[in-house]
Design a protein around this motif. Sequence first.
Motif, PDB file in Angstrom:
ATOM      1  N   ASP A 187     -29.932 -88.416  38.300  1.00  0.00           N
ATOM      2  CA  ASP A 187     -29.098 -87.986  37.066  1.00  0.00           C
ATOM      3  C   ASP A 187     -28.348 -88.973  36.795  1.00  0.00           C
ATOM      4  O   ASP A 187     -27.304 -89.535  37.465  1.00  0.00           O
ATOM      5  CB  ASP A 187     -28.291 -86.713  37.428  1.00  0.00           C
ATOM      6  CG  ASP A 187     -27.492 -86.039  36.323  1.00  0.00           C
ATOM      7  OD1 ASP A 187     -27.495 -86.729  35.314  1.00  0.00           O
ATOM      8  OD2 ASP A 187     -26.956 -85.039  36.627  1.00  0.00           O
ATOM      9  N   ASP A 188     -28.512 -89.447  35.389  1.00  0.00           N
ATOM     10  CA  ASP A 188     -27.904 -90.876  34.955  1.00  0.00           C
ATOM     11  C   ASP A 188     -26.736 -90.370  34.185  1.00  0.00           C
ATOM     12  O   ASP A 188     -26.754 -90.606  32.799  1.00  0.00           O
ATOM     13  CB  ASP A 188     -28.838 -91.610  34.183  1.00  0.00           C
ATOM     14  CG  ASP A 188     -28.231 -92.949  33.805  1.00  0.00           C
ATOM     15  OD1 ASP A 188     -27.190 -93.388  34.579  1.00  0.00           O
ATOM     16  OD2 ASP A 188     -28.566 -93.716  33.184  1.00  0.00           O
ATOM     17  N   GLY A 189     -25.786 -89.290  34.606  1.00  0.00           N
ATOM     18  CA  GLY A 189     -24.867 -89.010  33.672  1.00  0.00           C
ATOM     19  C   GLY A 189     -24.845 -87.847  32.930  1.00  0.00           C
ATOM     20  O   GLY A 189     -24.409 -87.877  31.601  1.00  0.00           O
ATOM     21  N   SER A 190     -25.411 -86.753  33.239  1.00  0.00           N
ATOM     22  CA  SER A 190     -25.555 -85.740  32.432  1.00  0.00           C
ATOM     23  C   SER A 190     -24.404 -85.168  32.097  1.00  0.00           C
ATOM     24  O   SER A 190     -23.288 -85.179  32.727  1.00  0.00           O
ATOM     25  CB  SER A 190     -26.392 -84.599  33.155  1.00  0.00           C
ATOM     26  OG  SER A 190     -27.816 -85.000  33.233  1.00  0.00           O
ATOM     27  N   LYS A 191     -24.426 -84.355  30.926  1.00  0.00           N
ATOM     28  CA  LYS A 191     -23.051 -83.505  30.599  1.00  0.00           C
ATOM     29  C   LYS A 191     -23.119 -82.460  31.570  1.00  0.00           C
ATOM     30  O   LYS A 191     -23.797 -81.931  32.257  1.00  0.00           O
ATOM     31  CB  LYS A 191     -23.462 -82.902  29.286  1.00  0.00           C
ATOM     32  CG  LYS A 191     -23.469 -83.838  27.987  1.00  0.00           C
ATOM     33  CD  LYS A 191     -23.628 -83.109  26.766  1.00  0.00           C
ATOM     34  CE  LYS A 191     -24.161 -84.025  25.600  1.00  0.00           C
ATOM     35  NZ  LYS A 191     -24.498 -83.513  24.415  1.00  0.00           N
ATOM     36  N   PRO A 192     -21.636 -82.078  31.901  1.00  0.00           N
ATOM     37  CA  PRO A 192     -21.395 -81.190  32.952  1.00  0.00           C
ATOM     38  C   PRO A 192     -22.140 -79.942  32.831  1.00  0.00           C
ATOM     39  O   PRO A 192     -22.678 -79.275  33.978  1.00  0.00           O
ATOM     40  CB  PRO A 192     -19.836 -80.952  32.831  1.00  0.00           C
ATOM     41  CG  PRO A 192     -19.126 -82.104  32.203  1.00  0.00           C
ATOM     42  CD  PRO A 192     -20.573 -82.714  31.100  1.00  0.00           C
ATOM     43  N   GLU A 193     -22.222 -79.335  31.623  1.00  0.00           N
ATOM     44  CA  GLU A 193     -23.060 -77.918  31.662  1.00  0.00           C
ATOM     45  C   GLU A 193     -24.571 -78.210  31.998  1.00  0.00           C
ATOM     46  O   GLU A 193     -25.111 -77.145  32.798  1.00  0.00           O
ATOM     47  CB  GLU A 193     -23.000 -77.427  29.987  1.00  0.00           C
ATOM     48  CG  GLU A 193     -23.688 -78.323  29.044  1.00  0.00           C
ATOM     49  CD  GLU A 193     -22.615 -79.295  28.349  1.00  0.00           C
ATOM     50  OE1 GLU A 193     -22.891 -79.808  27.460  1.00  0.00           O
ATOM     51  OE2 GLU A 193     -21.727 -79.572  29.029  1.00  0.00           O
ATOM     52  N   PHE A 194     -25.167 -79.314  31.671  1.00  0.00           N
ATOM     53  CA  PHE A 194     -26.665 -79.553  32.364  1.00  0.00           C
ATOM     54  C   PHE A 194     -26.504 -79.647  33.959  1.00  0.00           C
ATOM     55  O   PHE A 194     -27.205 -79.201  34.616  1.00  0.00           O
ATOM     56  CB  PHE A 194     -26.829 -80.718  31.736  1.00  0.00           C
ATOM     57  CG  PHE A 194     -27.568 -80.437  30.271  1.00  0.00           C
ATOM     58  CD1 PHE A 194     -28.667 -79.751  30.045  1.00  0.00           C
ATOM     59  CD2 PHE A 194     -26.861 -80.667  29.215  1.00  0.00           C
ATOM     60  CE1 PHE A 194     -28.777 -79.491  28.551  1.00  0.00           C
ATOM     61  CE2 PHE A 194     -27.219 -80.673  27.734  1.00  0.00           C
ATOM     62  CZ  PHE A 194     -28.187 -79.960  27.520  1.00  0.00           C
ATOM     63  N   SER A 195     -25.433 -80.466  34.199  1.00  0.00           N
ATOM     64  CA  SER A 195     -25.305 -80.758  35.572  1.00  0.00           C
ATOM     65  C   SER A 195     -25.146 -79.868  36.587  1.00  0.00           C
ATOM     66  O   SER A 195     -25.873 -79.638  37.582  1.00  0.00           O
ATOM     67  CB  SER A 195     -24.175 -81.955  35.659  1.00  0.00           C
ATOM     68  OG  SER A 195     -24.096 -82.551  37.086  1.00  0.00           O
ATOM     69  N   ALA A 196     -24.237 -79.040  36.388  1.00  0.00           N
ATOM     70  CA  ALA A 196     -24.102 -77.645  37.197  1.00  0.00           C
ATOM     71  C   ALA A 196     -25.317 -76.838  37.224  1.00  0.00           C
ATOM     72  O   ALA A 196     -25.611 -76.215  38.214  1.00  0.00           O
ATOM     73  CB  ALA A 196     -22.856 -76.913  36.459  1.00  0.00           C
ATOM     74  N   LYS A 197     -25.974 -76.540  36.016  1.00  0.00           N
ATOM     75  CA  LYS A 197     -27.155 -75.876  36.374  1.00  0.00           C
ATOM     76  C   LYS A 197     -28.192 -76.422  37.066  1.00  0.00           C
ATOM     77  O   LYS A 197     -29.033 -75.442  37.896  1.00  0.00           O
ATOM     78  CB  LYS A 197     -27.498 -75.425  34.856  1.00  0.00           C
ATOM     79  CG  LYS A 197     -26.793 -74.459  34.053  1.00  0.00           C
ATOM     80  CD  LYS A 197     -27.218 -74.464  32.552  1.00  0.00           C
ATOM     81  CE  LYS A 197     -26.245 -73.344  31.770  1.00  0.00           C
ATOM     82  NZ  LYS A 197     -26.784 -73.334  30.456  1.00  0.00           N
ATOM     83  N   ILE A 198     -28.373 -77.623  36.735  1.00  0.00           N
ATOM     84  CA  ILE A 198     -29.480 -78.280  37.702  1.00  0.00           C
ATOM     85  C   ILE A 198     -29.097 -78.283  39.262  1.00  0.00           C
ATOM     86  O   ILE A 198     -29.830 -77.898  40.040  1.00  0.00           O
ATOM     87  CB  ILE A 198     -29.523 -79.763  37.421  1.00  0.00           C
ATOM     88  CG1 ILE A 198     -30.149 -79.606  35.973  1.00  0.00           C
ATOM     89  CG2 ILE A 198     -30.378 -80.482  38.101  1.00  0.00           C
ATOM     90  CD1 ILE A 198     -31.510 -79.344  35.685  1.00  0.00           C
TER      91      ILE A 198
END
Length: 70
Positions: free
Chosen positions: A39-50
């Motif tokens: 993960d190269d710096g995803s937005k928080p909404e994407f990061s949390a779901k992943i």
Amino acid sequence: MKTLSVIIPIYNTPEEYFSRCLASLQCAHAHEVEIIAVDDGSKPEFSAKIQKLIDSSPLDIQRGTRSEEH
């Protein structure tokens, strides 16, 4: 020992795509598969779901993230 390493780039990846990707990697020999999700710096909404998908997966998934220090 793991016999297969799979590297998955997950920058801002929608949950449904990552979920389908993980499902395709689950097989009779899943215990021999190592998954590295980068993960190269995803937005928080994407990061949390992943992260929820990673936490709930029976697969061996390591998550690498970009360091904020450059």
